[in-house]
Write a protein that holds these residues in place. Structure first.
Motif, PDB file in Angstrom:
ATOM      1  N   GLY A   1      -0.739 -11.105  29.987  1.00 34.87           N
ATOM      2  CA  GLY A   1      -2.147 -10.945  30.563  1.00 34.87           C
ATOM      3  C   GLY A   1      -3.234 -10.232  29.576  1.00 34.87           C
ATOM      4  N   ARG A   2      -4.188  -9.690  30.398  1.00 35.28           N
ATOM      5  CA  ARG A   2      -5.307  -9.081  29.516  1.00 35.28           C
ATOM      6  C   ARG A   2      -6.254  -8.218  30.519  1.00 35.28           C
ATOM      7  N   CYS A   3      -6.795  -7.377  30.000  1.00 31.48           N
ATOM      8  CA  CYS A   3      -8.079  -6.813  30.492  1.00 31.48           C
ATOM      9  C   CYS A   3      -9.366  -7.607  29.973  1.00 31.48           C
TER      10      CYS A   3
ATOM     11  N   VAL B   1      -0.036   0.038  30.126  1.00 28.15           N
ATOM     12  CA  VAL B   1      -0.670  -0.480  29.086  1.00 28.15           C
ATOM     13  C   VAL B   1      -2.035  -0.564  29.139  1.00 28.15           C
ATOM     14  N   PHE B   2      -2.237  -1.143  30.276  1.00 27.69           N
ATOM     15  CA  PHE B   2      -3.891  -1.377  30.374  1.00 27.69           C
ATOM     16  C   PHE B   2      -4.722  -0.146  30.949  1.00 27.69           C
ATOM     17  N   ARG B   3      -3.811   0.999  31.111  1.00 25.20           N
ATOM     18  CA  ARG B   3      -4.573   2.210  31.730  1.00 25.20           C
ATOM     19  C   ARG B   3      -4.515   3.279  30.596  1.00 25.20           C
ATOM     20  N   ASP B   4      -3.935   2.881  29.421  1.00 28.35           N
ATOM     21  CA  ASP B   4      -3.995   3.790  28.396  1.00 28.35           C
ATOM     22  C   ASP B   4      -5.113   4.343  27.624  1.00 28.35           C
TER      23      ASP B   4
ATOM     24  N   ILE C   1      -7.690   1.179  25.513  1.00 26.22           N
ATOM     25  CA  ILE C   1      -7.196  -0.015  26.102  1.00 26.22           C
ATOM     26  C   ILE C   1      -7.718   0.233  27.266  1.00 26.22           C
ATOM     27  N   GLY C   2      -7.696   1.561  28.160  1.00 25.82           N
ATOM     28  CA  GLY C   2      -8.262   1.539  29.470  1.00 25.82           C
ATOM     29  C   GLY C   2      -9.554   1.942  29.399  1.00 25.82           C
ATOM     30  N   ASP C   3     -10.343   1.173  29.041  1.00 31.38           N
ATOM     31  CA  ASP C   3     -11.928   1.361  29.133  1.00 31.38           C
ATOM     32  C   ASP C   3     -12.770   1.193  30.256  1.00 31.38           C
TER      33      ASP C   3
END
Length: 590
Positions: free
Chosen positions: A44-46, A308-311, A331-333
């Motif tokens: 997946g991805r943000c 990971v996506f909240r980091d 990452i968690g922008d």
């Protein structure tokens, strides 16, 4: 994600009006099935962009039979004819008002094929001059709508995309991931006509920012590599090929430019290594070419993938809040428009094999909810397709984004109390989704329609609850802000005639006692007459009484153990809409 000409113009208007404009980009994730805790491939991805107001939503597209001549069209002039028969798929597109066009971002189809498109890459000047982008070529906006309705396998999707680039060309530099029940593929599109795709290893993981990551590949490996015919010839002829010590061409150094690394993307790639393989990641080194695929220190859970996506490089010198390092792209922008993690299961019928764990906002303070590839409907806020620019109170992204926006103003006050709540919800939903999936799989053999109804019902109920929770949490945050904000954060001691610090207390979300207690196996009964909720479990009982009409009249929390011993404490129990709510810290007492 990239800017179109029309959006650049819109951005100029925003700048003139005083709004902040900043184009952002995405972070990709892959977890091989042999590395995942539950044995399912994850990727997946943000989807990042600022300002985060484009409002993605869920769309279900039905299969089409016997209708020739349909076209996928892009806002850049791209056109590709679909076959007369196309399959059903679920996607997360942008509304028509977006200057990015359809841009379906993530898609899952009835054949158990799922894809994420795209993570933006960047090529060097020499590659651009030798093979420039193609006006009217395929772009991230159109890739999902070409591949999702036409692909029965992941390899077929990659081969189709390769054919489009060969015949029409690419308008951008992109990275795409596709998976089915047997294998997963990773593809980099470097220039107008050059690309390379590889089958991803099942025993490794990957996290990467906006940078090409493939080093060397063997073009003779027809089973595991798909590449353009001039991938190696073009750089050698144009004189910008970068060779390794063994005489093989290094793709990323060649097409990105040797030594052309950018902390904006490269730091996030290191961040993924740090989270999943801390034993080997070391400290960040700008000049280190981190490998695309690496082995994690242990099996990776879905919850870890979410984190990971909240980091934000928590606990390191790169964290913006802790070190005033705001130049570091995390990452968690706050620029996350939506974040998705797709699981493809090989133990389920293909039409229900995929599930996207989706948050329609920045992941930090919004929940990941399951979206099965078999759903036939969803919560109205999740399928809300905005028809004009601006605030939409019933659009899921805006419902969650406003919570994120408040938390971003003061993370020390608001962040933890929201994060803790959503993590509890997510853990429960992940457990329940496995049970629901098992029920749906049993029903599928006799009635695929019934399986779809089971999954639709559960996924929609989770969305319903999360939307209701988000509305309530935002109201609680506003109330907390109203009653705790002070321009002079000091209290007065009139006995000693001194002042003392009186910092604003941290926010903590409340939970629905009956609902959360049910998750823990309690039965509940509410008495409207005395505003009391009675819980029972294993000989124990708990009575929670809501507070009264006056601010000083707190409620109570009475516990009676199996031996009949009773203990009563005061509790800030609030009655709201016939439900009793307690601060999250009280959950441990259930």
């Amino acid at each position: 994600m990239k800017k179109t000409a029309s959006f650049v113009l819109a951005a100029a208007v925003l700048l003139v009006s005083g709004a902040v404009f900043q184009a952002e980009a995405c972070t990709g994730l892959y977890i091989g099935k042999k590395c995942s805790a539950d044995g399912h491939v994850m990727f997946g991805r943000c989807n990042d962009y600022h300002p985060t107001t484009i409002m993605p939503y869920i769309e279900i597209r039905d299969a089409v039979k016997g209708v020739p001549g349909r076209m996928v069209e892009g806002i850049n002039g791209f056109r590709w004819e679909l076959p007369e028969n196309t399959c059903r798929f679920v996607a997360v597109p942008y509304p028509d008002i977006s200057d990015y066009g359809a841009f379906s971002s993530v898609a899952m189809n009835e054949y158990g094929v799922a894809l994420t498109a795209t993570i933006t890459g960047y090529y060097c000047k020499e590659a651009r001059e030798a093979d420039p982008d193609v006006t009217g070529g395929i772009a991230e906006e159109t890739i999902p709508n070409v591949l999702a309705p036409c692909s029965r396998t992941a390899r077929e999707a990659i081969e189709l995309l390769a054919r489009v680039v060969d015949e029409i060309g690419s308008a951008e530099q992109n990275i795409i991931m596709v998976a089915d029940q047997k294998e997963a593929w990773y593809m980099e599109i470097y220039s107008g006509h050059q690309y390379c795709a590889v089958r991803m290893p099942e025993d490794m993981v990957a996290v990467f920012g906006n940078e090409f990551m493939l080093d060397t590949v063997d073009p003779k490996d027809k089973d595991g590599v798909i590449c353009s015919k001039d991938l190696f010839k073009l750089p050698k002829k144009a004189g910008f090929a970068v060779m390794d010590e063994n005489g093989r061409m290094n793709l990323r150094r060649t097409y990105s430019g040797d030594g052309r690394l950018y902390d904006f993307a490269h730091l996030r790639t290191w961040g993924g290594h740090r989270l999943l393989s801390p034993s080997t990641s070391g400290d960040y080194d700008h000049d280190t070419y981190y490998p695309l695929f690496f082995r994690p220190d242990g099996k990776v859970t879905l919850e870890q993938a979410m984190e990971v996506f909240r980091d934000r490089y928590f606990g390191t010198k790169y964290n913006p809040e802790e070190n005033d390092a705001w130049q570091n792209r995390v990452i968690g922008d706050e620029a996350q428009e939506e974040v998705h993690i797709v699981q493809v299961r090989d133990d389920l019928p293909a039409p229900m094999a995929c599930v996207t764990w989706l948050t329609l906002s920045e992941a930090a303070h919004a929940p990941f909810v399951p979206i099965s590839s078999a759903i036939t409907d969803c919560n109205p806020s999740y399928k809300y397709c905005a028809q004009d620019w601006g605030w939409h109170e019933d659009q899921a992204q805006h419902i969650y984004k406003r919570i994120n926006a408040v938390c971003a103003q003061n993370r020390k006050i608001y962040s933890k109390g929201v994060k803790d709540y959503w993590k509890i919800v997510e853990r429960h939903v992940m457990t329940e989704y496995e049970k629901v999936t098992s029920r749906a799989a049993e029903a599928y053999s006799e009635s695929p329609g019934e399986a779809g109804r089971i999954l639709t019902g559960y996924c929609t109920s989770v969305q319903d609850d999360c939307i209701a929770d988000a509305r309530r949490i935002f109201d609680e945050m506003m109330w907390h802000m109203m009653v705790t904000t002070q321009t002079n954060p000091y209290g007065s001691d009139f006995t000693n005639l001194v002042t003392h610090p009186s910092p604003q207390p941290a926010f903590m979300a409340r939970f629905d006692v009956a609902r959360f207690a049910e998750w823990k196996g309690w039965t509940s009964e509410y008495s409207e007459k005395d505003r009391t909720l009675t819980l029972a479990k294993d000989g124990r009982s708990i009575k929670v009484r809501a507070n009264g009409v006056h601010r000083t009249d707190l409620g109570s929390f009475t516990e009676t153990d199996a031996a009949g011993n009773e203990k009563t404490d005061r509790a800030d129990a609030v009655l709201s809409g016939g439900r009793i709510l307690l601060p999250l810290m009280c959950l441990d007492r259930l």
